[in-house]
Every structure is written in structure tokens, then in C-alpha cells.
Design a protein around this motif. Sequence first.
Motif, PDB file in Angstrom:
ATOM      1  N   ALA A   6       0.827  -1.215   0.000  1.00  0.00           N
ATOM      2  CA  ALA A   6       0.000   0.000   0.000  1.00  0.00           C
ATOM      3  C   ALA A   6       0.857   1.259   0.000  1.00  0.00           C
ATOM      4  N   GLY A   7       1.909   1.247   0.814  1.00  0.00           N
ATOM      5  CA  GLY A   7       2.784   2.411   0.882  1.00  0.00           C
ATOM      6  C   GLY A   7       3.492   2.670  -0.428  1.00  0.00           C
ATOM      7  N   TYR A   8       4.013   1.620  -1.035  1.00  0.00           N
ATOM      8  CA  TYR A   8       4.730   1.785  -2.302  1.00  0.00           C
ATOM      9  C   TYR A   8       3.781   2.100  -3.453  1.00  0.00           C
ATOM     10  N   ALA A   9       2.529   1.663  -3.359  1.00  0.00           N
ATOM     11  CA  ALA A   9       1.537   2.022  -4.378  1.00  0.00           C
ATOM     12  C   ALA A   9       1.271   3.524  -4.353  1.00  0.00           C
ATOM     13  N   LEU A  10       1.150   4.087  -3.159  1.00  0.00           N
ATOM     14  CA  LEU A  10       0.952   5.535  -3.036  1.00  0.00           C
ATOM     15  C   LEU A  10       2.168   6.298  -3.555  1.00  0.00           C
ATOM     16  N   ALA A  11       3.357   5.810  -3.233  1.00  0.00           N
ATOM     17  CA  ALA A  11       4.578   6.467  -3.699  1.00  0.00           C
ATOM     18  C   ALA A  11       4.693   6.389  -5.221  1.00  0.00           C
ATOM     19  N   SER A  12       4.369   5.230  -5.782  1.00  0.00           N
ATOM     20  CA  SER A  12       4.433   5.063  -7.242  1.00  0.00           C
ATOM     21  C   SER A  12       3.426   5.955  -7.940  1.00  0.00           C
ATOM     22  N   ALA A  13       2.233   6.068  -7.364  1.00  0.00           N
ATOM     23  CA  ALA A  13       1.214   6.947  -7.942  1.00  0.00           C
ATOM     24  C   ALA A  13       1.695   8.397  -7.942  1.00  0.00           C
ATOM     25  N   THR A  14       2.379   8.784  -6.877  1.00  0.00           N
ATOM     26  CA  THR A  14       2.946  10.138  -6.804  1.00  0.00           C
ATOM     27  C   THR A  14       3.936  10.368  -7.942  1.00  0.00           C
ATOM     28  N   ALA A  15       4.825   9.399  -8.153  1.00  0.00           N
ATOM     29  CA  ALA A  15       5.847   9.525  -9.195  1.00  0.00           C
ATOM     30  C   ALA A  15       5.216   9.616 -10.581  1.00  0.00           C
ATOM     31  N   VAL A  16       4.225   8.765 -10.849  1.00  0.00           N
ATOM     32  CA  VAL A  16       3.570   8.781 -12.162  1.00  0.00           C
ATOM     33  C   VAL A  16       2.863  10.110 -12.400  1.00  0.00           C
ATOM     34  N   LEU A  17       2.210  10.623 -11.374  1.00  0.00           N
ATOM     35  CA  LEU A  17       1.514  11.903 -11.519  1.00  0.00           C
ATOM     36  C   LEU A  17       2.476  13.055 -11.762  1.00  0.00           C
TER      37      LEU A  17
END
Length: 215
Positions: free
Chosen positions: A162-173
Amino acid sequence: MAQRIRFLVILWLTSFQLFAQTAGDSIPTARRFPLKSFLVPAALVGGGAALLGHPTRAPFEQTGHVSSADDYLRFGPYGLRVALQLAGVKPAVKLGDEIAVTVLSNVVMAGATEGLKRTIHSTRPDGSDRRSFPSGHAAVAFTSAELLHQAYKHKSPWISVAGYALASATAVLRVANDKHHWADVLAGAGIGIASVKITYAVYPVIKRKLQRHRR
């Protein structure tokens, strides 16, 4: 330029004495820390450095500002940590140590990120300034995700996911919002993860020295 960055990254990652975690300890102690734990962040930063000379935002070349969610998602793993604490899910790290490693990790991350921004002077895709490499948002997001992972990996792997999913979403955005190239967010992610691992390596030494000084 890419070679210069790779040299700086290698120097940064190898300039610390490394220690390993022993059974029953919430923070690493005296044995040497396996270098393989730095393979992922080193690969991310190295990949970002390699792409720096060939900037790309594919498949987001035609997008402008998509969403401001990245300004908030980067702190998402911290929110998860607070929620888990309030729910009574205890981390592997004592509260005092958890606060200390959080502060120190962010100091290391901010220093590395700002130092590279001031050194590289990479122009953002939207041309707004020359502080594109590495991504500060990605660095913050992956620092918080790695801290969450270190604190709760003993409970469930899905917390880390969950934590890395949020971080990855931040990077993609950040890429979709025309603020960064992929090189920038890859490097930022690597810096964030490495900053936490470095902090967990050196924190016991700092703590012991402070305890001796108080005596």
C-alpha cells in the motif's frame, strides 16, 4: 553528465559505514549491513542517471496538468503509519526511535535531493525552472513508503504494498503533470529508499554516542 551523476551516487551510497540488524532488535546494530539491500535504490538512481541524457515522459508527452493529488499522495504512507498506530497496530520500532529515524531519513533525503538539484540544473518538462532532477516529490514519497515498510513489514506485506503504491502513484503523476521526466522520478525514488536504509544503518551508532555523552 550521466557518468558524473553515477559517480556522485556511488560515492554517496558507499560513504557510510554499514551495519546489519540482529535478532530481537528494532533498529540495526553492529554487524556489517549487506550491500545487496542497496541494489534496488542503486538501480533506480542509476536508471535515472542513464535516462537523464535522453529525457522522456512517454506516454504522457501530450498531457499538461492532470491532478494536484501528487502534492498529497507523497505523504500518504505517513498517514497510513498514523492510522495503524491509532488502530493499535504496533510497529517494529519503538516510538522514540521511529520519530528519530523519520527525521534523520528526511534530512538525508533532503540533503541528497537538494544537492543534486543544485548540481545538475536539469530543466523541467514545462520549462518552469532548472530543478527537475531528481524529483523531490518522488523522494519524499518513497522515503515515507520505505519508513512504513521498515516499521510494519513484520505485520503484513500488504502494508508495504500500500505504501509503495501511493509512492508510485505520486511519481507517475509528477510525470503526467509535466513536472518531471521518468529519469527524475526514478532517481528520486532511489534516493528516498536509500536514505531510509542509510539512516537505519547509522542510527544505532548515533544513539549509542548520545547515550554515552549523557552519562
